[in-house]
Scaffold this active site. Structure first.
Site, PDB file in Angstrom:
ATOM      1  N   TRP A 159       0.828  -1.205   0.000  1.00  0.00           N
ATOM      2  CA  TRP A 159       0.000   0.000   0.000  1.00  0.00           C
ATOM      3  C   TRP A 159       0.862   1.256   0.000  1.00  0.00           C
ATOM      4  CZ3 TRP A 159      -1.474   2.980   4.773  1.00  0.00           C
ATOM      5  CH2 TRP A 159      -0.539   2.789   5.798  1.00  0.00           C
ATOM      6  N   ASP A 160       2.166   1.071   0.215  1.00  0.00           N
ATOM      7  CA  ASP A 160       3.078   2.213   0.230  1.00  0.00           C
ATOM      8  C   ASP A 160       2.903   3.086  -1.006  1.00  0.00           C
ATOM      9  OD1 ASP A 160       3.906   0.315   2.039  1.00  0.00           O
ATOM     10  OD2 ASP A 160       6.033   0.494   1.594  1.00  0.00           O
ATOM     11  N   GLU A 288       0.886  -2.910  12.642  1.00  0.00           N
ATOM     12  CA  GLU A 288       1.048  -4.362  12.598  1.00  0.00           C
ATOM     13  C   GLU A 288       1.423  -4.965  13.946  1.00  0.00           C
ATOM     14  OE1 GLU A 288       3.780  -5.028   9.411  1.00  0.00           O
ATOM     15  OE2 GLU A 288       2.350  -4.417   7.871  1.00  0.00           O
ATOM     16  N   LYS A 400       3.384   0.028  16.221  1.00  0.00           N
ATOM     17  CA  LYS A 400       4.531  -0.003  15.317  1.00  0.00           C
ATOM     18  C   LYS A 400       4.634   1.276  14.502  1.00  0.00           C
ATOM     19  CE  LYS A 400       6.522  -2.640  11.471  1.00  0.00           C
ATOM     20  NZ  LYS A 400       6.297  -3.709  10.482  1.00  0.00           N
ATOM     21  N   GLN A 401       3.494   1.748  14.012  1.00  0.00           N
ATOM     22  CA  GLN A 401       3.485   2.955  13.176  1.00  0.00           C
ATOM     23  C   GLN A 401       2.150   3.660  13.317  1.00  0.00           C
ATOM     24  OE1 GLN A 401       3.763   0.264   9.675  1.00  0.00           O
ATOM     25  NE2 GLN A 401       2.394   1.735   8.692  1.00  0.00           N
TER      26      GLN A 401
END
Length: 582
Positions: A159-160, A288, A400-401
């Site tokens: 998806w980046d 994630e 994580k993000q």
């Protein structure tokens, strides 16, 4: 095939049958003698003897060409040979001039000028060069997350592309952006098949892929990230809105929106336990470290956006292009009741919120998890996923993000400014930044809520991912998405740009004396120049542009720039208006 100073070799992939012909040819000065060409199973060498003399240079010019496709190997060999022949006939000077012009055009339409610390400008330039190298010859294919610089992620892309790379390309190289979106369009048959495999309607794009097939072997942090459908739909909507390319929407975009909306309509349901709200269970959001959860906020809000966009697109086709709607209906079996269902699901989408904590929830049970012991975790134990079993991480409040914070960046109008501030303050301390996709988003979110020092520190970290090898894994390849995110952090964070409505709220970082960059908007090139005492908007080319500076609307035309005084440290963008269907 070896002919004199020229060697062309072909390779074919085992699964897809993709063939590439890679060729080299040589020109040498008079001081070198061709000894011979050696070709074996491992390598090809063209060998020269040189009578070396002090002060006399001997030059070797190497010409390289490749062609790829599913054509026969002899055909590709011939094409590679013809390319080298034409290039040699034109000469090295002509080839170099064409290349330099191509690169100069990229910088002219893309460059962020950072007048200040030299290292900052160098880092920004490296990130932008990464984007040039990775995407501008993608030619109908996707962009691997490492570009062509390393074997990290085995050449797959995620998806980046849509979330981090497309914003840059849409505003600087829209033809490349269109090509990448068309690559997703061509994936629709495989995405439909993938949806059937996991019991979904419509189409479900693969989490990691090269040719449209799912290549992720770990469903919890892979296939369960259904939000990729909404990410693709969001990127499509942004591209069409910014470029005005309604042709793409008519020909392909509405079909993509319909099929992704069908996936969401089938995946979720109206829950009696949630007072008839539409819920999405057992999904994984961008974070994630929290997998297979119920009602991930980012996923729910992006799904609602996807559903709403699909309904608006069908209504737009009905009003403006009825024949195209008829063809679409026949092609995909569009039913009369689907548009209303999508609108109702979008309007009734469940958004988790905890009134006691006064904050939106990342998912239904996130606050029930045990807080992670950050104080007791040494620096050498990060990234956590390399040192702790996933089941240990999944049981804790650790991120994580950016996840909920990312939702506030992509959909700021869905939250009040105070809600965005509260979300950032609550979730930022829980975020490890173990993903290179996080700090650029945190920079935008921090700037949005007036935390400029924090925003600047995150921007520095994001821009330095590769130039300082901050992640320690540059040997596996550069971080293309983070490079796109660094552009976002400058343009969306410190220039306060929002593509819906073309809105700006600039703030100059302390490390910069000036920021200047171009944006392509509806066929015009708009230059934004931010200085300590003034912000100037100018149209380099194209028709007039109407935009907003804070809460003041203005129109700028070619040859007549518009300036505003720089009141950066008191910036308050307030509540953003809800988007209007286009």
């Amino acid at each position: 095939r070896a002919e004199g100073l020229r060697v062309i070799r072909t390779y074919r992939t085992a699964e897809s049958g993709l063939t590439v012909a890679a060729g080299m040819d040589h020109e040498v000065d008079g001081g070198a003698v061709h000894v011979g060409t050696r070709v074996d199973a491992e390598r090809a060498r063209v060998v020269f003897d040189v009578d070396a003399q002090v002060g006399i240079a001997v030059g070797v010019t190497k010409w390289l060409a490749y062609h790829y496709g599913k054509d026969s190997a002899p055909d590709l060999v011939n094409r590679a040979g013809m390319t080298m022949h034409r290039a040699r006939a034109a000469g090295r000077a002509a080839a170099l001039e064409a290349h330099e012009q191509w690169v100069a055009d990229f910088w002219d339409r893309s460059e962020i000028v950072w007048d200040g610390a030299r290292g900052a400008q160098q880092a920004i330039h490296l990130n932008q060069f990464t984007l040039l190298q990775a995407s501008l010859r993608s030619e109908g294919h996707g962009v691997p997350s490492k570009g062509l610089t390393g074997t990290g992620y085995e050449g797959h892309y995620f998806w980046d592309t849509e979330a981090y790379l497309l914003p840059f390309l849409t505003h600087t190289s829209p033809r490349v952006a269109r090509s990448l979106l068309m690559h997703r369009v061509r994936m629709l048959p495989a995405a439909r098949a993938r949806a059937r495999e996991v019991g979904c309607d419509g189409a479900l794009f693969p989490w990691r892929t090269i040719d449209g097939q799912e290549a992720s072997a770990y469903y919890a942090a892979g296939t369960a990230q259904y939000h990729i459908d909404a990410d693709v739909a969001y990127a499509l909507a942004q591209y069409v809105e910014v470029t005005g390319d309604t042709d793409l929407m008519v020909r392909h975009g509405v079909e993509l929106l319909v099929e992704t909306a069908r996936m969401w309509a089938g995946l979720g349901f109206f829950s009696e336990r949630r007072d008839g709200r539409f819920v999405l269970l057992k999904v994984t959001g961008p974070d994630e470290y929290s997998t297979v959860v119920d009602n991930n906020l980012y996923t729910n809000l992006m799904a609602a956006e996807n559903l709403r966009m699909a309904a608006d697109a069908v209504a737009w086709l009905r009003a403006e292009h009825p024949r195209d709607l008829q063809r679409l209906t026949q092609r995909v079996g569009l039913r009369d009741d689907e548009e209303a269902t999508w609108r109702r699901a979008a309007e009734r989408m469940y958004v988790p919120f905890d009134p006691k904590a006064g904050v939106h929830l990342q998912d239904d049970r996130f606050l029930e998890q045990l807080p992670w012991d950050f104080a007791g975790t040494p620096a050498d134990r990060y990234p956590l996923l390399l040192h702790f079993h996933p089941l240990v991480i999944y049981r804790h409040q650790v991120i994580k993000q950016a996840d909920v914070v990312l939702a506030t960046v992509l959909l700021p109008e869905r939250f009040s400014r105070e809600e965005r501030r509260r979300i950032f303050e609550y979730y930022d301390p829980l975020t490890t930044g173990d993903s290179s996709l996080s700090e650029c988003i945190q920079a935008i979110a921090a700037a949005d809520v007036g935390k400029y020092r924090t925003a600047e520190e995150y921007l520095v970290d994001a821009a330095a991912v590769d130039i300082a090898d901050r992640a320690g894994n540059l040997r596996d390849g550069v971080h293309v998405a983070s490079a796109g995110g660094a552009w976002m952090a400058v343009v969306q964070g410190f220039a306060g740009y929002r593509w819906r409505g073309t809105r700006f709220a600039p703030m100059l970082p302390t490390r910069a004396r000036r920021l200047c960059f171009p944006l392509q908007v509806r066929g015009s090139v708009l230059e934004v120049d931010i200085r300590p005492d003034v912000v100037t908007y100018a149209v380099r080319s194209g028709p007039p542009v109407t935009a907003w500076h804070h809460d003041e609307q203005f129109t700028v035309t070619a040859g007549a720039p518009v300036s505003f005084p720089g009141e950066y440290h008191t910036r308050d963008v307030g509540d953003l208006p809800a988007p209007v269907a286009s």
